[in-house]
Design a protein around this motif. Structure first.
Motif, PDB file in Angstrom:
ATOM      1  N   GLY A  21       0.649  -1.108   0.086  1.00 59.32           N
ATOM      2  CA  GLY A  21       0.058   0.110   0.139  1.00 59.32           C
ATOM      3  C   GLY A  21       0.771   1.354  -0.002  1.00 59.32           C
ATOM      4  O   GLY A  21       0.275   2.440   0.359  1.00 59.32           O
ATOM      5  N   LEU A  22       2.170   1.373  -0.246  1.00 60.16           N
ATOM      6  CA  LEU A  22       2.963   2.360  -0.374  1.00 60.16           C
ATOM      7  C   LEU A  22       3.110   2.799  -1.574  1.00 60.16           C
ATOM      8  O   LEU A  22       4.158   2.632  -2.480  1.00 60.16           O
ATOM      9  N   TYR A  23       2.090   3.404  -2.243  1.00 56.91           N
ATOM     10  CA  TYR A  23       1.775   3.847  -3.872  1.00 56.91           C
ATOM     11  C   TYR A  23       2.812   5.017  -3.971  1.00 56.91           C
ATOM     12  O   TYR A  23       3.327   4.820  -5.318  1.00 56.91           O
ATOM     13  N   LYS A  24       2.912   5.886  -3.472  1.00 62.59           N
ATOM     14  CA  LYS A  24       3.698   7.007  -3.919  1.00 62.59           C
ATOM     15  C   LYS A  24       5.011   6.596  -3.808  1.00 62.59           C
ATOM     16  O   LYS A  24       6.047   6.947  -4.759  1.00 62.59           O
ATOM     17  N   GLU A  25       5.484   5.682  -2.870  1.00 63.97           N
ATOM     18  CA  GLU A  25       6.811   5.232  -2.898  1.00 63.97           C
ATOM     19  C   GLU A  25       7.191   4.157  -3.956  1.00 63.97           C
ATOM     20  O   GLU A  25       8.239   4.172  -4.436  1.00 63.97           O
ATOM     21  N   ALA A  26       6.047   3.446  -4.289  1.00 59.09           N
ATOM     22  CA  ALA A  26       6.379   2.499  -5.355  1.00 59.09           C
ATOM     23  C   ALA A  26       6.449   3.498  -6.654  1.00 59.09           C
ATOM     24  O   ALA A  26       7.176   3.085  -7.559  1.00 59.09           O
ATOM     25  N   ASP A  27       5.700   4.394  -6.859  1.00 61.27           N
ATOM     26  CA  ASP A  27       5.685   5.224  -8.106  1.00 61.27           C
ATOM     27  C   ASP A  27       7.260   5.756  -8.089  1.00 61.27           C
ATOM     28  O   ASP A  27       7.821   5.743  -9.224  1.00 61.27           O
ATOM     29  N   ALA A  28       7.841   6.308  -6.796  1.00 55.52           N
ATOM     30  CA  ALA A  28       9.038   6.909  -6.876  1.00 55.52           C
ATOM     31  C   ALA A  28      10.217   5.791  -7.109  1.00 55.52           C
ATOM     32  O   ALA A  28      11.153   5.953  -8.091  1.00 55.52           O
ATOM     33  N   ALA A  29       9.881   4.456  -6.722  1.00 60.32           N
ATOM     34  CA  ALA A  29      10.909   3.439  -7.035  1.00 60.32           C
ATOM     35  C   ALA A  29      10.755   3.183  -8.399  1.00 60.32           C
ATOM     36  O   ALA A  29      11.857   2.832  -8.975  1.00 60.32           O
ATOM     37  N   MET A  30       9.416   3.331  -9.262  1.00 56.42           N
ATOM     38  CA  MET A  30       9.496   2.812 -10.372  1.00 56.42           C
ATOM     39  C   MET A  30      10.266   3.904 -11.167  1.00 56.42           C
ATOM     40  O   MET A  30      10.945   3.551 -12.318  1.00 56.42           O
ATOM     41  N   GLY A  50       0.801   1.143 -14.213  1.00 60.31           N
ATOM     42  CA  GLY A  50      -0.528   1.290 -14.267  1.00 60.31           C
ATOM     43  C   GLY A  50      -1.430   1.069 -13.142  1.00 60.31           C
ATOM     44  O   GLY A  50      -2.201   1.988 -12.639  1.00 60.31           O
ATOM     45  N   GLN A  51      -0.939   0.070 -12.356  1.00 60.63           N
ATOM     46  CA  GLN A  51      -1.644  -0.391 -11.137  1.00 60.63           C
ATOM     47  C   GLN A  51      -1.321   0.757 -10.082  1.00 60.63           C
ATOM     48  O   GLN A  51      -2.168   0.984  -9.105  1.00 60.63           O
ATOM     49  N   ILE A  52      -0.198   1.278 -10.036  1.00 60.12           N
ATOM     50  CA  ILE A  52       0.318   2.139  -9.139  1.00 60.12           C
ATOM     51  C   ILE A  52      -0.631   3.387  -9.265  1.00 60.12           C
ATOM     52  O   ILE A  52      -1.134   4.274  -8.321  1.00 60.12           O
ATOM     53  N   TYR A  53      -0.853   3.880 -10.434  1.00 57.32           N
ATOM     54  CA  TYR A  53      -1.437   5.011 -10.848  1.00 57.32           C
ATOM     55  C   TYR A  53      -2.983   4.904 -10.163  1.00 57.32           C
ATOM     56  O   TYR A  53      -3.555   5.739  -9.881  1.00 57.32           O
ATOM     57  N   ALA A  54      -3.420   3.591 -10.515  1.00 60.42           N
ATOM     58  CA  ALA A  54      -4.855   3.488 -10.105  1.00 60.42           C
ATOM     59  C   ALA A  54      -5.044   3.723  -8.812  1.00 60.42           C
ATOM     60  O   ALA A  54      -6.454   4.208  -8.381  1.00 60.42           O
ATOM     61  N   LYS A  55      -4.098   3.608  -7.961  1.00 61.91           N
ATOM     62  CA  LYS A  55      -4.197   3.599  -6.527  1.00 61.91           C
ATOM     63  C   LYS A  55      -4.220   5.196  -5.927  1.00 61.91           C
ATOM     64  O   LYS A  55      -3.957   5.462  -5.029  1.00 61.91           O
ATOM     65  N   GLN A  56      -3.818   6.067  -7.033  1.00 59.51           N
ATOM     66  CA  GLN A  56      -3.248   7.548  -6.535  1.00 59.51           C
ATOM     67  C   GLN A  56      -4.387   8.399  -7.142  1.00 59.51           C
ATOM     68  O   GLN A  56      -4.840   8.138  -8.393  1.00 59.51           O
TER      69      GLN A  56
END
Length: 125
Positions: A21-30, A50-56
Motif C-alpha cells: 500500500g505504499l503507492y507514492k513510494e512505489a511510484d518513486a521506485a518505478m 498502471g496499477q500504481i497510478y490506479a491507486k493514486q
C-alpha cells in the motif's frame, strides 16, 4: 554498492511497495528503476505503473494509458486485461469499458475466476 549508495531498484522492489500500500513510494521506485535501466520499459513495467497510478487520486487516465501499453506489448496478457477491467470498474466507474475488457480476458482464459467475478460486478453497475 559503496556505503551510502542506494541499491538499484528492481520491479520486485517496486511490486513489494505496491503490495503493502505504499503507492507514492512505489511510484518513486518505478522512476528510479526506469532511470537505472535506460528508461527501457516492458509490458510488466507498464502494467505495474498502471496499477500504481490506479491507486493514486486523479491518475485514472494515466493508469488506463499504462495498462493499455502493457496490452500492446503483451497482447495475450490476461493479467493486464484484468487490471484494466478493474481500473475501469473501480476507479473510472465505467462498467461498459470494464465489461468489454473483461470479455477480452475471458476470450483468452475462458474459466478465469477473477474475470468472471469482475464481469459479474460490472454487469450489476
Amino acid at each position: 554498492n559503496t556505503p551510502g549508495q542506494r541499491k538499484p531498484a528492481d520491479l520486485s522492489g517496486v511490486r513489494s511497495l505496491y503490495d503493502v500500500g505504499l503507492y507514492k513510494e512505489a511510484d518513486a521506485a518505478m522512476v528510479v528503476f526506469l532511470s537505472e535501466n535506460g528508461n527501457k520499459t516492458t509490458a510488466e513495467s507498464h502494467l505495474l505503473q498502471g496499477q500504481i497510478y490506479a491507486k493514486q487520486k486523479g491518475k485514472y487516465s494515466y493508469a488506463v494509458k499504462e495498462i493499455e501499453e502493457a496490452i500492446k506489448l503483451a497482447p495475450s496478457s490476461v493479467a493486464a486485461r484484468l487490471a484494466l477491467g478493474h481500473v475501469h470498474l473501480e476507479v473510472g466507474q465505467n462498467a461498459e469499458k470494464a465489461i468489454e475488457t473483461l470479455n477480452e480476458a475471458l476470450r483468452l482464459s475462458p474459466d478465469n475466476a477473477e474475470a468472471l467475478e469482475l464481469l459479474k460486478r460490472a454487469r450489476q453497475e
